[in-house]
Design an enzyme around this catalytic site. Sequence first.
Site, PDB file in Angstrom:
ATOM      1  N   THR A  70      -0.270  -2.553   0.708  1.00  0.00           N
ATOM      2  CA  THR A  70       0.559  -3.488  -0.066  1.00  0.00           C
ATOM      3  C   THR A  70       1.957  -2.899  -0.231  1.00  0.00           C
ATOM      4  O   THR A  70       2.970  -3.563   0.023  1.00  0.00           O
ATOM      5  CB  THR A  70      -0.068  -3.754  -1.449  1.00  0.00           C
ATOM      6  OG1 THR A  70      -1.339  -4.393  -1.246  1.00  0.00           O
ATOM      7  CG2 THR A  70       0.809  -4.646  -2.304  1.00  0.00           C
ATOM      8  N   ASN A 145      -7.903  -9.819   7.980  1.00  0.00           N
ATOM      9  CA  ASN A 145      -8.860  -9.326   6.999  1.00  0.00           C
ATOM     10  C   ASN A 145      -9.959 -10.333   6.669  1.00  0.00           C
ATOM     11  O   ASN A 145     -11.067  -9.959   6.334  1.00  0.00           O
ATOM     12  CB  ASN A 145      -8.144  -8.900   5.712  1.00  0.00           C
ATOM     13  CG  ASN A 145      -7.098  -9.895   5.267  1.00  0.00           C
ATOM     14  OD1 ASN A 145      -6.187 -10.223   6.017  1.00  0.00           O
ATOM     15  ND2 ASN A 145      -7.226 -10.383   4.051  1.00  0.00           N
ATOM     16  N   GLN A 173      -6.505  -3.444   8.698  1.00  0.00           N
ATOM     17  CA  GLN A 173      -7.909  -3.673   9.061  1.00  0.00           C
ATOM     18  C   GLN A 173      -8.249  -3.145  10.448  1.00  0.00           C
ATOM     19  O   GLN A 173      -9.421  -3.109  10.817  1.00  0.00           O
ATOM     20  CB  GLN A 173      -8.249  -5.175   8.974  1.00  0.00           C
ATOM     21  CG  GLN A 173      -8.162  -5.764   7.579  1.00  0.00           C
ATOM     22  CD  GLN A 173      -9.283  -5.283   6.647  1.00  0.00           C
ATOM     23  OE1 GLN A 173     -10.271  -4.662   7.064  1.00  0.00           O
ATOM     24  NE2 GLN A 173      -9.143  -5.565   5.364  1.00  0.00           N
ATOM     25  N   HIS A 194      -8.361   3.205   2.587  1.00  0.00           N
ATOM     26  CA  HIS A 194      -9.633   2.800   1.963  1.00  0.00           C
ATOM     27  C   HIS A 194     -10.376   1.714   2.722  1.00  0.00           C
ATOM     28  O   HIS A 194     -11.445   1.286   2.307  1.00  0.00           O
ATOM     29  CB  HIS A 194      -9.409   2.390   0.497  1.00  0.00           C
ATOM     30  CG  HIS A 194      -8.748   1.058   0.297  1.00  0.00           C
ATOM     31  ND1 HIS A 194      -9.458  -0.029  -0.137  1.00  0.00           N
ATOM     32  CD2 HIS A 194      -7.478   0.648   0.446  1.00  0.00           C
ATOM     33  CE1 HIS A 194      -8.623  -1.068  -0.264  1.00  0.00           C
ATOM     34  NE2 HIS A 194      -7.414  -0.662   0.088  1.00  0.00           N
ATOM     35  N   THR A 228       6.047  12.042  -5.993  1.00  0.00           N
ATOM     36  CA  THR A 228       5.215  13.122  -5.454  1.00  0.00           C
ATOM     37  C   THR A 228       4.093  12.558  -4.592  1.00  0.00           C
ATOM     38  O   THR A 228       3.400  11.629  -5.008  1.00  0.00           O
ATOM     39  CB  THR A 228       4.614  13.946  -6.621  1.00  0.00           C
ATOM     40  OG1 THR A 228       5.696  14.416  -7.412  1.00  0.00           O
ATOM     41  CG2 THR A 228       3.781  15.103  -6.123  1.00  0.00           C
ATOM     42  N   CYS A 319      -8.287 -10.117  -2.445  1.00  0.00           N
ATOM     43  CA  CYS A 319      -7.246 -10.542  -3.381  1.00  0.00           C
ATOM     44  C   CYS A 319      -7.424 -12.001  -3.773  1.00  0.00           C
ATOM     45  O   CYS A 319      -6.934 -12.429  -4.806  1.00  0.00           O
ATOM     46  CB  CYS A 319      -5.874 -10.341  -2.754  1.00  0.00           C
ATOM     47  SG  CYS A 319      -5.669  -8.694  -2.098  1.00  0.00           S
TER      48      CYS A 319
END
Length: 378
Positions: A70, A145, A173, A194, A228, A319
């Site tokens: 995103t 997706n 994906q 992920h 960071t 989503c």
Amino acid sequence: MLYFDHNATHPVSAAARSAWLEAVERQIGNPSSPHRVGARADAALTAAREQLAARLGCGAGEIVWTSGATEGNNAVLYHAARSTDGEAWISAIEHPSTIAAVQRYFPQRHRLIPVNGGGVVDLDWLADRLKQARPGIVAIMAANNETGVLQPWREAAALCREKGVPFFSDAAQWVGKRASAGLGECDYMSGCAHKYGGPQGVGFIKCPNRLHPLIVGGPQEDGRRAGTENVAGVLAAVAALEERETALIATDPAGRLGWRTAFENQLTRELPGTRILGTGADRLWNTVSAVLPELPDCRQRWVVKLDKLGVAVSTGSACATGQEETSHVLTAMGLGPAEASRVLRFSSGWETTEADWQRLIEGLRRAFAEGTDRRRSA
Ligand code: PLP
């Protein structure tokens, strides 16, 4: 719980877990710190950057770590909007993060590239329009997706290259499910960990050495993304990717595809009226998107009923879950709201077995039969 929602998120793999644990124990420094502990963390980040760049086929200096796809999609489109007065042409089936970023950063100057009924981007449309106009950027995702349909990103990138138009592909994906080689040839690409067994909240973009940064306030990532870096997350993401790329070479893809095909055949046989989406196109080996018949007990939605039976699936993109709006992907493929409301997405993962696909069929059969029984007894 039988988990068939890996396109939403994939459990962390064994390699990612041990890389993460090792990193939080050994890499305690901030990669921007001037001492040796910091330098060690920075060196680990550099090694990870080189490893990822080698997989994608680009320079290590072209990789910027992000918090996920995103952010990556927003960062690329923000930069593009600041770099050009031209339009953004994006496929009609992009992830909501690309669509929303274009609406924000390219207001009044974006267009949707249509897809056919099988969910594949219309390359002829792109080739024709590129003869007439020169957009500021073209964005076509690598794999969708919701349907798993693979998109002709290589061909689109070549068309854009011919015309000197920057090309961007959201490969969230694709990465970790298919070989990443060649993705680095896109001017811009985004990915996240992920979806293939790395941790949540870690991603990357491939982009030029100079970028208008979306996030400001620090010199990290050569001034392209302040904040960071998530050192342990990045090391885990790259460890998981190496694991997947190795497995993609070492294992026969026909096996994984075979389980999916057997499931689809059985599903259409056992639940008449079922229609699998994108069958004419190449699709990810893990994804099945299907219009199911109406549940006999029409007060219940398939996804809720299956959840009660211990089976986790999705109605579309994660989503969009819970929203009543029809998925823009299904609409672009020509489905009406009634049909789209009966679409389920089943997405397997690297640890899913043939027996799991069988158990999924049993769950669907039970969900359907329970509705029938209730209607008979009513
Ligand atoms: N792009 C695609 C194609 C996706 O499937 C997703 C996640 O659903 C995203 C972008 C967003 O990724 P992230 O969850 O890393 O922000």
